[in-house]
Write an enzyme that holds these catalytic residues in place. Structure first.
Site, PDB file in Angstrom:
ATOM      1  N   LYS A   1      -3.471 -11.070  -2.717  1.00 17.18           N
ATOM      2  CA  LYS A   1      -3.735 -12.593  -2.528  1.00 17.18           C
ATOM      3  C   LYS A   1      -4.201 -13.081  -4.192  1.00 17.18           C
ATOM      4  CE  LYS A   1      -6.673 -12.087   0.750  1.00 17.18           C
ATOM      5  NZ  LYS A   1      -6.792 -10.756   0.838  1.00 17.18           N
TER       6      LYS A   1
ATOM      7  N   ARG B   1     -10.685 -17.363   7.395  1.00 19.56           N
ATOM      8  CA  ARG B   1     -10.539 -15.835   7.964  1.00 19.56           C
ATOM      9  C   ARG B   1     -10.980 -15.613   9.148  1.00 19.56           C
ATOM     10  NH1 ARG B   1     -11.538 -13.377   2.619  1.00 19.56           N
ATOM     11  NH2 ARG B   1     -11.650 -11.027   2.966  1.00 19.56           N
TER      12      ARG B   1
ATOM     13  N   ARG C   1      -8.638  -0.490  -7.892  1.00 17.37           N
ATOM     14  CA  ARG C   1      -8.752  -1.697  -8.576  1.00 17.37           C
ATOM     15  C   ARG C   1     -10.022  -1.959  -9.647  1.00 17.37           C
ATOM     16  NH1 ARG C   1      -9.126  -6.940  -4.930  1.00 17.37           N
ATOM     17  NH2 ARG C   1     -10.789  -5.771  -4.187  1.00 17.37           N
TER      18      ARG C   1
ATOM     19  N   ARG D   1     -15.673  -3.590  -8.360  1.00 20.37           N
ATOM     20  CA  ARG D   1     -16.332  -4.333  -7.003  1.00 20.37           C
ATOM     21  C   ARG D   1     -17.382  -3.418  -6.313  1.00 20.37           C
ATOM     22  NH1 ARG D   1     -12.428  -8.614  -4.424  1.00 20.37           N
ATOM     23  NH2 ARG D   1     -13.584  -7.568  -2.464  1.00 20.37           N
TER      24      ARG D   1
ATOM     25  N   ARG E   1     -13.715  -3.483   6.065  1.00 19.17           N
ATOM     26  CA  ARG E   1     -12.982  -4.800   5.859  1.00 19.17           C
ATOM     27  C   ARG E   1     -11.554  -4.957   6.677  1.00 19.17           C
ATOM     28  NH1 ARG E   1     -13.112  -4.229  -0.664  1.00 19.17           N
ATOM     29  NH2 ARG E   1     -11.800  -5.849  -0.547  1.00 19.17           N
TER      30      ARG E   1
HETATM   31  P1  AP5 Z   1      -5.766  -8.111  -5.133  1.00 18.46           P
HETATM   32  O1  AP5 Z   1      -4.751  -9.174  -5.764  1.00 18.46           O
HETATM   33  O2  AP5 Z   1      -6.878  -7.792  -5.761  1.00 18.46           O
HETATM   34  O3  AP5 Z   1      -5.671  -8.118  -3.639  1.00 18.46           O
HETATM   35  P2  AP5 Z   1      -6.458  -9.014  -2.712  1.00 18.46           P
HETATM   36  O4  AP5 Z   1      -5.614  -9.486  -1.731  1.00 18.46           O
HETATM   37  O5  AP5 Z   1      -6.895 -10.455  -3.464  1.00 18.46           O
HETATM   38  O6  AP5 Z   1      -7.830  -8.261  -2.164  1.00 18.46           O
HETATM   39  P3  AP5 Z   1      -9.266  -8.604  -1.931  1.00 18.46           P
HETATM   40  O7  AP5 Z   1      -9.900  -7.151  -1.874  1.00 18.46           O
HETATM   41  O8  AP5 Z   1      -9.724  -9.393  -3.124  1.00 18.46           O
HETATM   42  O9  AP5 Z   1      -9.229  -9.106  -0.672  1.00 18.46           O
HETATM   43  P4  AP5 Z   1     -10.574  -9.448   0.250  1.00 18.46           P
HETATM   44  O10 AP5 Z   1      -9.812 -10.372   1.230  1.00 18.46           O
HETATM   45  O11 AP5 Z   1     -10.996  -8.106   0.852  1.00 18.46           O
HETATM   46  O12 AP5 Z   1     -11.614  -9.925  -0.691  1.00 18.46           O
HETATM   47  P5  AP5 Z   1     -12.304 -11.286  -0.861  1.00 18.46           P
HETATM   48  O13 AP5 Z   1     -12.724 -11.064  -2.209  1.00 18.46           O
HETATM   49  O14 AP5 Z   1     -11.609 -12.294  -0.484  1.00 18.46           O
HETATM   50  O15 AP5 Z   1      -4.922  -6.584  -5.062  1.00 18.46           O
HETATM   51  C1  AP5 Z   1      -5.554  -5.517  -5.040  1.00 18.46           C
HETATM   52  C2  AP5 Z   1      -5.091  -4.338  -6.090  1.00 18.46           C
HETATM   53  O16 AP5 Z   1      -3.862  -4.047  -5.786  1.00 18.46           O
HETATM   54  C3  AP5 Z   1      -5.199  -4.709  -7.482  1.00 18.46           C
HETATM   55  O17 AP5 Z   1      -5.726  -3.646  -8.247  1.00 18.46           O
HETATM   56  C4  AP5 Z   1      -3.911  -5.253  -7.965  1.00 18.46           C
HETATM   57  O18 AP5 Z   1      -3.505  -4.942  -9.239  1.00 18.46           O
HETATM   58  C5  AP5 Z   1      -2.973  -4.211  -6.812  1.00 18.46           C
HETATM   59  N1  AP5 Z   1      -1.639  -4.856  -6.730  1.00 18.46           N
HETATM   60  C6  AP5 Z   1      -1.435  -6.199  -6.222  1.00 18.46           C
HETATM   61  N2  AP5 Z   1      -0.446  -6.622  -5.732  1.00 18.46           N
HETATM   62  C7  AP5 Z   1       0.565  -5.221  -5.940  1.00 18.46           C
HETATM   63  C8  AP5 Z   1       1.835  -4.904  -5.543  1.00 18.46           C
HETATM   64  N3  AP5 Z   1       2.620  -5.567  -5.125  1.00 18.46           N
HETATM   65  N4  AP5 Z   1       2.100  -3.763  -5.694  1.00 18.46           N
HETATM   66  C9  AP5 Z   1       0.945  -2.608  -6.258  1.00 18.46           C
HETATM   67  N5  AP5 Z   1      -0.243  -3.208  -6.399  1.00 18.46           N
HETATM   68  C10 AP5 Z   1      -0.584  -4.432  -6.481  1.00 18.46           C
HETATM   69  O19 AP5 Z   1     -13.666 -11.035   0.035  1.00 18.46           O
HETATM   70  C11 AP5 Z   1     -14.758 -10.005  -0.179  1.00 18.46           C
HETATM   71  C12 AP5 Z   1     -15.766 -10.435   0.716  1.00 18.46           C
HETATM   72  O20 AP5 Z   1     -16.453 -11.746   0.915  1.00 18.46           O
HETATM   73  C13 AP5 Z   1     -15.200 -10.264   2.288  1.00 18.46           C
HETATM   74  O21 AP5 Z   1     -15.443  -8.786   2.518  1.00 18.46           O
HETATM   75  C14 AP5 Z   1     -16.591 -10.977   2.963  1.00 18.46           C
HETATM   76  O22 AP5 Z   1     -17.718 -10.123   3.184  1.00 18.46           O
HETATM   77  C15 AP5 Z   1     -16.559 -12.165   2.165  1.00 18.46           C
HETATM   78  N6  AP5 Z   1     -15.904 -13.266   2.328  1.00 18.46           N
HETATM   79  C16 AP5 Z   1     -14.942 -14.002   1.401  1.00 18.46           C
HETATM   80  N7  AP5 Z   1     -14.255 -15.023   2.144  1.00 18.46           N
HETATM   81  C17 AP5 Z   1     -14.806 -15.029   3.411  1.00 18.46           C
HETATM   82  C18 AP5 Z   1     -14.701 -16.065   4.124  1.00 18.46           C
HETATM   83  N8  AP5 Z   1     -13.668 -16.943   4.268  1.00 18.46           N
HETATM   84  N9  AP5 Z   1     -15.109 -15.739   5.385  1.00 18.46           N
HETATM   85  C19 AP5 Z   1     -16.100 -14.694   5.410  1.00 18.46           C
HETATM   86  N10 AP5 Z   1     -16.377 -14.027   4.786  1.00 18.46           N
HETATM   87  C20 AP5 Z   1     -15.763 -13.997   3.483  1.00 18.46           C
END
Ligand code: AP5
Length: 220
Positions: free
Chosen positions: A13, A88, A127, A161, A172
């Protein structure tokens, strides 16, 4: 145009949101990034979110809804935004509907990124990001062109991270299946869902998303 990128942790994402931001002039709104900034700044919200995030659980709905509601009102969001990591839960999705209606705005499309669970774990544990500009990298899939140097800003400092370890990733993923996956049905029933293959390589995923966005823009 206003859109949601929906998918489990590691689906890509954030990677794709940054590309759409550049290609379409939309603003990426990542609740994860906003919460990490609050944790780093030691704000009241950051203090409440820190341990929850380290456990891989979801921060409370009222906190993230409040953050997004305020952020959408900023002038840079007038042209449109990409929600990355929000909503979410069904409660967050309903709150988003209400706040968009109250602001006279609409949600154009929800793009579901479909990825295999085993691939997610590999993606997340490999990552890392540039500590200076936030450019994302991966130990296997996207290394800097010059080893140890950020392609974008030239910095030699990188970070990982706190929640990107194998144990927290499973928590997660569990939170995703329990709380977030029902949103796929929610947006399907609303007629706004489009699904793409998130297992393709990064450029191909971008191409699929651009096709969807072009379709949506044409139909508008
Ligand atoms: P990346 O693009 O970083 O993936 P992502 O989907 O953004 O993953 P995240 O881990 O950031 O999502 P998340 O939902 O767990 O974390 P968030 O920060 O939102 O890609 C991942 C890796 O793969 C990278 O190294 C990239 O290079 C590689 N890659 C990408 N595409 C690829 C492909 N096609 N092929 C191969 N490699 C690829 O949330 C963190 C925490 O915050 C949550 O756990 C929660 O505690 C809190 N939080 C955030 N939002 C909320 C909410 N709305 N409600 C409640 N809690 C929340």
């Amino acid at each position: 145009m206003n859109l949601i990128l929906l998918g489990p942790p590691g689906a890509g994402k954030g990677t794709q949101a940054k590309r759409i931001e550049e290609s379409r002039g939309l603003v990426q709104l990542s609740t994860g990034d906003m919460l990490r900034a609050a944790v780093a700044a030691g704000t009241e919200i950051g203090k409440r979110a820190k341990e929850v995030m380290e456990r891989g659980e979801l921060v409370s709905d009222d906190i993230v809804i409040g953050i997004i509601s305020e952020r959408i009102d900023q002038p840079d969001c007038a042209r449109g935004f990409i929600l990355d990591g929000f909503p979410r839960t069904l409660a967050q999705a309903a709150a988003l509907d209400d706040l968009l209606a109250a602001k006279g705005r609409t949600l154009d499309v929800v793009i579901e990124m479909k990825v295999d669970d085993e691939a997610l774990i590999e993606r997340i544990t490999g990552r890392f990001t540039c500590a200076e500009c936030g450019e994302g990298y991966h130990d296997t899939f996207k290394r800097p062109q010059v080893e140890g140097k950020c392609d974008k800003c030239g910095s030699t400092e990188f970070s990982r991270r706190a929640d990107d370890n194998a144990e927290t990733v499973r928590a997660r993923l569990m939170a995703y299946y329990r709380e977030t996956a029902p949103l796929i049905g929610y947006y399907f029933c609303k007629g706004t869902l489009r699904s793409i293959d998130g297992m393709a390589d990064i450029d191909d995923v971008t191409r699929q998303i651009e096709e969807v966005l072009t379709d949506i823009a044409r139909a508008a």
